[in-house]
Design a protein around this motif. Structure first.
Motif, PDB file in Angstrom:
ATOM      1  N   THR A 180       0.837  -1.191   0.000  1.00 15.15           N
ATOM      2  CA  THR A 180       0.000   0.000   0.000  1.00 15.15           C
ATOM      3  C   THR A 180       0.877   1.248   0.000  1.00 15.15           C
ATOM      4  O   THR A 180       2.077   1.178   0.286  1.00 15.15           O
ATOM      5  CB  THR A 180      -0.928   0.025   1.229  1.00 15.15           C
ATOM      6  OG1 THR A 180      -0.139   0.067   2.418  1.00 15.15           O
ATOM      7  CG2 THR A 180      -1.807  -1.213   1.266  1.00 15.15           C
ATOM      8  N   ASN A 181       0.254   2.406  -0.309  1.00 13.07           N
ATOM      9  CA  ASN A 181       1.053   3.630  -0.440  1.00 13.07           C
ATOM     10  C   ASN A 181       0.648   4.751   0.500  1.00 13.07           C
ATOM     11  O   ASN A 181       1.132   5.871   0.366  1.00 13.07           O
ATOM     12  CB  ASN A 181       1.027   4.126  -1.893  1.00 13.07           C
ATOM     13  CG  ASN A 181      -0.350   4.599  -2.334  1.00 13.07           C
ATOM     14  OD1 ASN A 181      -1.323   4.518  -1.579  1.00 13.07           O
ATOM     15  ND2 ASN A 181      -0.446   5.080  -3.563  1.00 13.07           N
ATOM     16  N   GLY A 182      -0.259   4.489   1.434  1.00  9.54           N
ATOM     17  CA  GLY A 182      -0.607   5.495   2.425  1.00  9.54           C
ATOM     18  C   GLY A 182      -1.567   6.558   1.950  1.00  9.54           C
ATOM     19  O   GLY A 182      -1.919   7.456   2.720  1.00  9.54           O
ATOM     20  N   HIS A 210       5.566   5.389  -0.339  1.00 10.83           N
ATOM     21  CA  HIS A 210       4.582   6.016   0.538  1.00 10.83           C
ATOM     22  C   HIS A 210       4.273   7.431   0.052  1.00 10.83           C
ATOM     23  O   HIS A 210       5.171   8.227  -0.219  1.00 10.83           O
ATOM     24  CB  HIS A 210       5.119   6.066   1.965  1.00 10.83           C
ATOM     25  CG  HIS A 210       4.069   6.312   2.997  1.00 10.83           C
ATOM     26  ND1 HIS A 210       3.151   5.354   3.361  1.00 10.83           N
ATOM     27  CD2 HIS A 210       3.773   7.418   3.735  1.00 10.83           C
ATOM     28  CE1 HIS A 210       2.354   5.848   4.292  1.00 10.83           C
ATOM     29  NE2 HIS A 210       2.703   7.097   4.531  1.00 10.83           N
ATOM     30  N   ARG A 229      11.240   3.663   6.783  1.00 13.01           N
ATOM     31  CA  ARG A 229       9.922   4.112   7.240  1.00 13.01           C
ATOM     32  C   ARG A 229       9.193   3.026   8.007  1.00 13.01           C
ATOM     33  O   ARG A 229       8.399   3.307   8.913  1.00 13.01           O
ATOM     34  CB  ARG A 229       9.068   4.544   6.034  1.00 13.01           C
ATOM     35  CG  ARG A 229       7.807   5.296   6.401  1.00 13.01           C
ATOM     36  CD  ARG A 229       6.931   5.509   5.193  1.00 13.01           C
ATOM     37  NE  ARG A 229       6.426   4.245   4.666  1.00 13.01           N
ATOM     38  CZ  ARG A 229       5.395   3.582   5.172  1.00 13.01           C
ATOM     39  NH1 ARG A 229       4.772   4.052   6.234  1.00 13.01           N
ATOM     40  NH2 ARG A 229       5.002   2.443   4.643  1.00 13.01           N
ATOM     41  N   ARG A 230       9.484   1.784   7.677  1.00 11.92           N
ATOM     42  CA  ARG A 230       8.751   0.694   8.298  1.00 11.92           C
ATOM     43  C   ARG A 230       9.377   0.253   9.622  1.00 11.92           C
ATOM     44  O   ARG A 230       9.389  -0.924   9.968  1.00 11.92           O
ATOM     45  CB  ARG A 230       8.630  -0.480   7.324  1.00 11.92           C
ATOM     46  CG  ARG A 230       7.881  -0.079   6.048  1.00 11.92           C
ATOM     47  CD  ARG A 230       7.611  -1.248   5.142  1.00 11.92           C
ATOM     48  NE  ARG A 230       7.157  -0.764   3.832  1.00 11.92           N
ATOM     49  CZ  ARG A 230       6.574  -1.529   2.920  1.00 11.92           C
ATOM     50  NH1 ARG A 230       6.380  -2.807   3.147  1.00 11.92           N
ATOM     51  NH2 ARG A 230       6.188  -1.022   1.767  1.00 11.92           N
ATOM     52  N   ASP A 288       0.135  -0.771   9.432  1.00 18.62           N
ATOM     53  CA  ASP A 288       0.475   0.430   8.666  1.00 18.62           C
ATOM     54  C   ASP A 288      -0.294   0.519   7.349  1.00 18.62           C
ATOM     55  O   ASP A 288      -0.566   1.618   6.849  1.00 18.62           O
ATOM     56  CB  ASP A 288       1.980   0.454   8.396  1.00 18.62           C
ATOM     57  CG  ASP A 288       2.415   1.678   7.629  1.00 18.62           C
ATOM     58  OD1 ASP A 288       2.309   2.791   8.176  1.00 18.62           O
ATOM     59  OD2 ASP A 288       2.847   1.538   6.474  1.00 18.62           O
ATOM     60  N   VAL A 298      -4.271   5.861   5.941  1.00 13.77           N
ATOM     61  CA  VAL A 298      -4.095   6.608   4.696  1.00 13.77           C
ATOM     62  C   VAL A 298      -4.511   8.059   4.907  1.00 13.77           C
ATOM     63  O   VAL A 298      -5.099   8.419   5.932  1.00 13.77           O
ATOM     64  CB  VAL A 298      -4.913   5.990   3.544  1.00 13.77           C
ATOM     65  CG1 VAL A 298      -4.503   4.546   3.292  1.00 13.77           C
ATOM     66  CG2 VAL A 298      -6.417   6.078   3.830  1.00 13.77           C
ATOM     67  N   LYS A 312      -5.845  12.107   8.508  1.00 15.32           N
ATOM     68  CA  LYS A 312      -5.661  10.676   8.293  1.00 15.32           C
ATOM     69  C   LYS A 312      -7.000   9.957   8.459  1.00 15.32           C
ATOM     70  O   LYS A 312      -7.895  10.413   9.165  1.00 15.32           O
ATOM     71  CB  LYS A 312      -4.652  10.106   9.287  1.00 15.32           C
ATOM     72  CG  LYS A 312      -3.242  10.649   9.123  1.00 15.32           C
ATOM     73  CD  LYS A 312      -2.604  10.184   7.826  1.00 15.32           C
ATOM     74  CE  LYS A 312      -1.140  10.600   7.768  1.00 15.32           C
ATOM     75  NZ  LYS A 312      -0.499  10.145   6.498  1.00 15.32           N
TER      76      LYS A 312
END
Length: 660
Positions: A23-25, A121, A261-262, A280, A284, A290
């Motif tokens: 996923t990309n947030g 992200h 980031r993770r 995480d 999004v 958020k």
């Protein structure tokens, strides 16, 4: 790390039942099976969120991959057509691992080829990298043929003449396609030695999971170009697919950026470690705030799911600023004392057809206060909204939602499904629960006691006294109205003189929530009934198997599935309240912990099935409890994670990084 070898990968059914997710947030994602075969319309390498977190469009469906070794062609791809699987590149696979990105390893003619992919992200960008090993003195070339769809992620593409087949060459390492004017351009940054612009339609891909769901199951995809890489000379090949102009040289930096980031909390408990990492994926952006994606691959952000999942996704993991952002974001959409149920894909106008999402909002606020004691934030930013919600519920809001004279909350519109058991087929509400639903009363009482605590801490004694009085009235009425002496548990719904004695899991919330209206004896009896009639290793059934309306299998066409959705199907998120309730009535001794751990063994095994590292939305009520619905569900992940950690079942924790 999740790791599969040939024992799984070379079994077609076993391999295609396991799905990875990136996923990309901002609502975009990539997902497929561990052998790279797309078995759903939602599978793809780049599903972009054009109006984050919605406006999702499948741009890049897949890449056809061929290795040419000393002039001989070896297919790495796997596709399913009606009546055939071709090519069968999965037979060349040696290994798949999730560590933390999806990594595919092929062994062809003694040459090992490793493919890694990840999303960036905050961008609609997927990076795909290939590495070639053990190829000394061999000629190794890679031929990559991207297949594009450019359609809404719920839809399917058909061969058409409206598609613009042209390819724009920006420079020798960047090309783009723009097949339809109402979609963005898709850029391919690459380090290929050559690009062939001959184009083709690939026809009639079959998506087996869609066929099983009784839906259209075939699609045509367009191949606009072919990229050729001299992988033997350079040992690697890279493609960056993005809605933005990217430089191929940035791939290594982007990969390290994502690894950094993770950073997460690591536990010796594999269940906790895996779910913490997976949490995480659901957080999004919606504008400057958020929000929480309810589930992949087809849900967006739902109010109910967000509030249930928020404690486990954010408070438990120390992401308090995100929790504050989500709570503030939803506060802005409160209308007539109601939280939105969902934000449709097609626009930003929210839907307000829920009675429980608003009450779960109070529990999310309570959780934030439990972890942070940030009464200043709640007092200045949220308390006026929370107070207004209570007032609207007292005097009445949409759908006849109103506090009755007995202090309990009722709804009076039989045409609208307002609780979480909300399946509807045409005008038929499959699980009608109009009137006073048991979990609504539990949530209402919990909200009143939470408000009593907040008002006390904010030194507003008049409000604290008011909420305490309302809570006491609700508690007296609830115990007199909802206790089913014959069954030694709670009625599910009370509507006038009618009392629904169906054994459902909603009553567990009357035990599990922080503020409970039940004495310990009654609470224990409820847990015993729920465990006896509803517990499975993967969740609680939505209806007792002894009930004539019970449906033990969730499969078939949409009507068949919707009619079973809350009529026996087991929901994983309910394990969270069940664990809380179990510890409440049996204590937190080692014997109780061992019993709960034994009950969760099936769930630990599930992390390497279906959505890898994630928990499915639902499971069949009947054994062997096949996973169904979304393969990655926010409240399933969040509630199990929260309940395990908050009840002291995580063996140890330390701050660290994801394994690289």
């Amino acid at each position: 790390m999740i790791d599969f070898d040939r024992d799984i990968l070379h079994q077609f059914a076993a391999a295609t039942s396991r799905e990875w997710l990136e996923t990309n947030g901002i609502g975009g994602f990539a997902c497929s099976t561990v052998i790279g075969l797309n078995a759903r319309r939602y599978h793809g390498l780049l599903t972009a969120a054009l109006r984050p977190p919605t406006g999702r469009v499948v741009l890049l469906s897949r890449i056809e991959e061929t290795a040419i070794i000393d002039g001989q062609r070896f297919e790495l791809s796997t596709n399913q057509y009606f009546g055939a699987v071709h090519p069968q590149g999965y037979l060349n696979m040696e290994r798949f691992r999730l560590d933390p990105f999806p990594i595919f390893t092929f062994l062809v003619d003694g040459v090992r080829i490793e493919k890694l992919l990840f999303m960036v992200h905050g961008q609609n960008t997927t990076v795909i990298e290939y590495r070639v090993h053990e190829h000394e003195k061999r000629s190794v070339q890679l031929e990559l043929r991207p297949l594009i769809a450019f359609r809404d992620y719920h839809g399917l593409t058909r061969e058409n003449t409206a598609l613009d087949r042209s390819v724009q060459i920006h420079h020798d390492k960047l090309v783009s396609v723009h097949p339809y004017p109402d979609h963005p351009s898709l850029f391919f940054a690459h380090d290929a030695s050559g690009v062939d612009l001959e184009s083709f339609w690939y026809r009639r891909f079959e998506y087996a999971f869609e066929r099983e769901r009784g839906l259209d199951a075939d699609e045509d995809l367009f191949n606009p170009l072919t990229m050729r890489f001299d992988a033997g000379a350079r040992n690697h090949a890279t493609v960056i697919a993005s809605t933005e102009i990217m430089e191929v040289a940035s791939a290594g930096r982007l990969r390290q950026q994502e690894l950094d980031r993770r950073v997460r909390i690591v536990s010796e408990d594999n269940l906790v470690a895996t779910l913490t990492a997976s949490a995480d994926a659901y957080i999004v952006a919606r504008g400057e705030q958020k929000t929480v994606i309810a589930g992949y691959p087809w849900f967006t952000d739902w109010g109910r799911d967000t509030m249930i999942a928020l404690p486990g996704l954010t408070c438990l993991t120390g992401r308090y600023e995100i929790a504050r952002s989500v709570l503030l974001g939803f506060a802005r959409y409160v209308d007539c004392g109601m939280l939105p149920n969902r934000f449709p894909d097609a626009g930003e106008t929210p839907e307000y057809n829920t009675i429980d999402a608003t009450l779960w909002y109070f529990e999310a606020v309570r959780s934030l206060l439990h972890y942070t004691e940030d009464y200043s934030f709640v007092g200045t930013q949220l308390y006026p909204v929370l107070s207004d919600i209570i007032e609207w519920h007292i005097r009445g809001t949409r759908y006849g939602i109103q506090m009755d004279r007995d202090g309990l909350i009722a709804s009076s519109d039989p045409a609208v499904q307002l609780t979480w058991m909300d399946a509807k087929i045409g005008d038929w509400i499959v699980t009608p629960r109009n009137g006073k639903a048991v979990e609504i009363q539990a949530l209402w009482y919990n909200a009143l006691r939470t408000m009593e605590d907040i008002a006390g801490r904010l030194r507003i004694p008049a409000d604290a006294q008011k909420y305490a009085g309302l809570a006491e009235l609700a508690q007296r009425s609830f115990n007199g109205l909802f206790w089913n002496e014959e069954a030694a548990c709670l009625y599910d719904v009370v509507s006038g003189d009618s009392k629904d004695a169906a054994i459902r899991p909603n009553q567990i919330l009357a035990v599990s929530l922080t503020h409970s209206m039940l004495a310990k004896e009654r609470a224990k009896a409820v847990v015993e009934v729920v465990e006896r009639d509803l517990f499975t290793p993967y969740g609680l059934r939505t209806l007792s198997a002894a009930d004539a309306q019970y449906r033990g299998s969730y499969e078939g066409d949409p009507v068949a599935r919707d009619s079973a959705y809350h009529q026996g199907t087991a929901w994983a998120w309910l394990l969270g309240p069940f664990i809380d309730a179990y510890f409440k009535v049996y204590g937190r001794g080692m014997e109780t912990q061992d019993q709960v751990r034994n009950r969760l063994r099936g769930m630990s095994a599930h992390l390497s099935e279906a959505g890898l590292g994630h928990v499915s939305e639902i499971f069949d009520g009947d054994s062997p409890h096949h996973p169904r619905g979304c393969f990655a569900q926010a409240w399933s992940v969040a509630e199990i994670l929260r309940a395990v950690v908050e009840n002291g079942m995580a063996e140890s924790k330390r701050v660290g990084k994801t394994r690289i």
